[in-house]
Write an enzyme that holds these catalytic residues in place. Sequence first.
Site, PDB file in Angstrom:
ATOM      1  N   ASP A 121      11.469 -14.825 -21.149  1.00  0.00           N
ATOM      2  CA  ASP A 121      12.364 -15.633 -21.975  1.00  0.00           C
ATOM      3  C   ASP A 121      11.572 -16.667 -22.764  1.00  0.00           C
ATOM      4  O   ASP A 121      11.890 -16.967 -23.920  1.00  0.00           O
ATOM      5  CB  ASP A 121      13.386 -16.349 -21.088  1.00  0.00           C
ATOM      6  CG  ASP A 121      14.417 -15.387 -20.531  1.00  0.00           C
ATOM      7  OD1 ASP A 121      15.200 -15.810 -19.677  1.00  0.00           O
ATOM      8  OD2 ASP A 121      14.422 -14.217 -20.955  1.00  0.00           O
ATOM      9  N   CYS A 127      -4.362   1.897  14.075  1.00  0.00           N
ATOM     10  CA  CYS A 127      -4.842   1.149  12.903  1.00  0.00           C
ATOM     11  C   CYS A 127      -4.734  -0.344  13.173  1.00  0.00           C
ATOM     12  O   CYS A 127      -3.644  -0.852  13.469  1.00  0.00           O
ATOM     13  CB  CYS A 127      -4.020   1.523  11.674  1.00  0.00           C
ATOM     14  SG  CYS A 127      -4.494   0.607  10.193  1.00  0.00           S
ATOM     15  N   GLU A 165      30.671 -16.184 -17.251  1.00  0.00           N
ATOM     16  CA  GLU A 165      29.406 -15.505 -16.982  1.00  0.00           C
ATOM     17  C   GLU A 165      29.529 -14.714 -15.688  1.00  0.00           C
ATOM     18  O   GLU A 165      29.933 -15.246 -14.645  1.00  0.00           O
ATOM     19  CB  GLU A 165      28.282 -16.534 -16.846  1.00  0.00           C
ATOM     20  CG  GLU A 165      26.904 -15.984 -17.110  1.00  0.00           C
ATOM     21  CD  GLU A 165      26.564 -15.944 -18.601  1.00  0.00           C
ATOM     22  OE1 GLU A 165      25.490 -15.418 -18.936  1.00  0.00           O
ATOM     23  OE2 GLU A 165      27.369 -16.426 -19.421  1.00  0.00           O
ATOM     24  N   ARG A 204      29.758  -9.779 -24.538  1.00  0.00           N
ATOM     25  CA  ARG A 204      29.586 -10.499 -25.802  1.00  0.00           C
ATOM     26  C   ARG A 204      29.157  -9.552 -26.924  1.00  0.00           C
ATOM     27  O   ARG A 204      29.529  -9.724 -28.078  1.00  0.00           O
ATOM     28  CB  ARG A 204      28.540 -11.613 -25.645  1.00  0.00           C
ATOM     29  CG  ARG A 204      28.410 -12.463 -26.900  1.00  0.00           C
ATOM     30  CD  ARG A 204      27.509 -13.654 -26.657  1.00  0.00           C
ATOM     31  NE  ARG A 204      26.131 -13.248 -26.427  1.00  0.00           N
ATOM     32  CZ  ARG A 204      25.149 -14.107 -26.142  1.00  0.00           C
ATOM     33  NH1 ARG A 204      25.419 -15.382 -26.005  1.00  0.00           N
ATOM     34  NH2 ARG A 204      23.920 -13.680 -25.971  1.00  0.00           N
ATOM     35  N   ASP A 206      22.034 -17.573 -15.686  1.00  0.00           N
ATOM     36  CA  ASP A 206      21.319 -16.411 -16.206  1.00  0.00           C
ATOM     37  C   ASP A 206      22.056 -15.153 -15.758  1.00  0.00           C
ATOM     38  O   ASP A 206      21.711 -14.515 -14.769  1.00  0.00           O
ATOM     39  CB  ASP A 206      19.872 -16.407 -15.704  1.00  0.00           C
ATOM     40  CG  ASP A 206      19.006 -15.413 -16.474  1.00  0.00           C
ATOM     41  OD1 ASP A 206      19.463 -14.922 -17.513  1.00  0.00           O
ATOM     42  OD2 ASP A 206      17.875 -15.151 -16.034  1.00  0.00           O
TER      43      ASP A 206
END
Length: 677
Positions: free
Chosen positions: A36, A438, A182, A140, A121
């Site tokens: 951004d 391992c 939002e 939008r 956001d």
Amino acid sequence: MKANQKTLFSRLQELRKQIQYHNYRYYVLNDPVISDYEYDQLYKELVKIEQEHPEWVTPDSPTQRVGGLVAEKFEKVQHPVPILSLANAFTKEEVREWFERITRLDRRVKEADFIVEPKIDGLTVVLHYQDGLFVKGATRGDGNVGEDVTANLRTIKALPLKIPVSPLSPIKVPKTLVVRGEVFITIKDFEELNRRLEEMGEKTYLNPRNTASGSLRQLDPRITAMRPLTLLTYDIVQIDENAPKTQSEVLEKLYDFGFPVVENRYCANLDEVFLAYEEYLKRRDELGYEADGVVIKLNDLELADQLGVVGKDPRGAIAFKYPAREIATKLINIGVNVGRTGVLTPYAILSPVEIGGVIVKQATLHNFDFIAQKDIRIGDIVLIKRAGDVIPYVIGPIIERRDGSEKVFVPPTHCPVCNQPVEHITGEVAWYCVNAACPAQLQEHLQHFASREAMDIRGLGERMSMALINANLVKDVGDLYYLKKEQIENLERMGSKSAAKLIEQIQNSKNRPLPNVIFALGIRHVGEEMAERLAKHFNSIDQLQKASEEDLMKIPTIGPKIAESIVSFFSLERNQQIIEKLKKAGVKLYEEKPVRAENLPLAGLEFVITGKLKSFSREEAEERIRALGGAAKSDITRKTNYLVVGEDPGSKLARARELGVQQITEEDLLNFLGKKS
């Protein structure tokens, strides 16, 4: 046109081309290739050139329209008015310049007050109501025309399908109402979604914003319904009567109608605006959702409307962005870690770069499939992100910056720790080291076994795990319960007192609940939630060991992959030996008959904690509350009985006062946990 003007005009055209491309990547593909911050810098440069040469401004310039295109797979919706975005400011000086500009246009601005809101956001949506009923919802899109996502929006529980929500509300319902909000996913829900996907062996998502956007723009609403989407509103786009005159009234009216409303601060002047910005910046990681700045709005809507629009930006509001947490840097190399279950995990070795005040040298690369899908190459310029204390991760490469020197990464064929062959099971994302001996696996397994969510053996961290392995005292987790104080007190940085304390911690862990023991074993695809289900269904390790894949798949959410993993774990001789060691050591491998919840001392009481506690962590406090039958919640509601107030309390304190919820101190909580236990 002079030579220097030709160069500037060429730059203008190049900027427009770049910005339009990045708009397409961000809004249509949900797959940005720059941060951004970098986008904002390109846009800022374009605005500057156009301000200097207004004769070059054309209708198709990105400054004259809202970024984004309408995807062809959705019906198109014409917005009643343009749904505009905002100009950005990155410093207090730029905010002051904005304030001075609009003051010159209208002197009333000098005495104006403001509303400051977090800049969520997420994905902007426009919600249409007729006679109080939700009839249509759109994205939008390009600001004038959006995408019809009505069916998907209906799956979001936070969205009112009818207003007002309360049938007893005296609020008069407008015939026509259009609301802007939002859609997003909270950080907690996003992490939980990824955790469940990881448990099931499926691919995880990268960030909440793109996940929310992709979830809302699904053709099948059933897929959307499975994603933890939520909503906050902040604007009334259209109303046929009693239109609010201030932004404060807008938010109040939305609240009265029953909409979830964005958190906000009233500010009497610009100085208070800057204080609100600093407060929100400080609380950035406490909001519960991703926010990349704050929105500063003139409270007087008539004044804001009269100031008009410049390009695509309303003059009466501005976005004050936070410092960048996404940035580009060079991928120097790709390293590989080996986890406790043998999973090989790649990580990025980066050219050091500062993000949010922290120097980042390494970042997560998720898995080898992710590297291949994103075509990440050694030498690439990559975009990385860091949020709060979260480990930085690579978003992807910036392909446009390649110069041809980059190298394709090839996954290792042998374990980088023990050099034994690795295994890749078809259909799974992970690659595994199949060598049970391992050293890397053993160290990671010890640390996992000792973690707070598992056996909670404090003092057994990375350094002590390696010391025990190097001294050949521990070959598997079962050996921990046979350690003697004399064996470990002479290890580096240990002494008699530290050794005694570690032995005590190990012995105390024998009484951990069965779900913790199952989780501690490190069975592939079995996380905390799955361990709870297994313990509840089988009641003991013995019963779980005997279970077939068919038995396991009778439990909801357990599919063939998880069932196969569990059966495979208990079929291995080395794991059977570990279980025997735990049994002989006296580790509790069964579930005790639970006490009925209504008989516990805190039954029926709901607690919320805010601020830091001195006696124990918030997680420990919540665990003890639940153990006594109480409920420990993260959000204040009218059902909350007590708010426990620690040091530096957050916004929950104000919410508790608003709802009349009783506040208690940490000492009061200790009395609850002590006297009533």
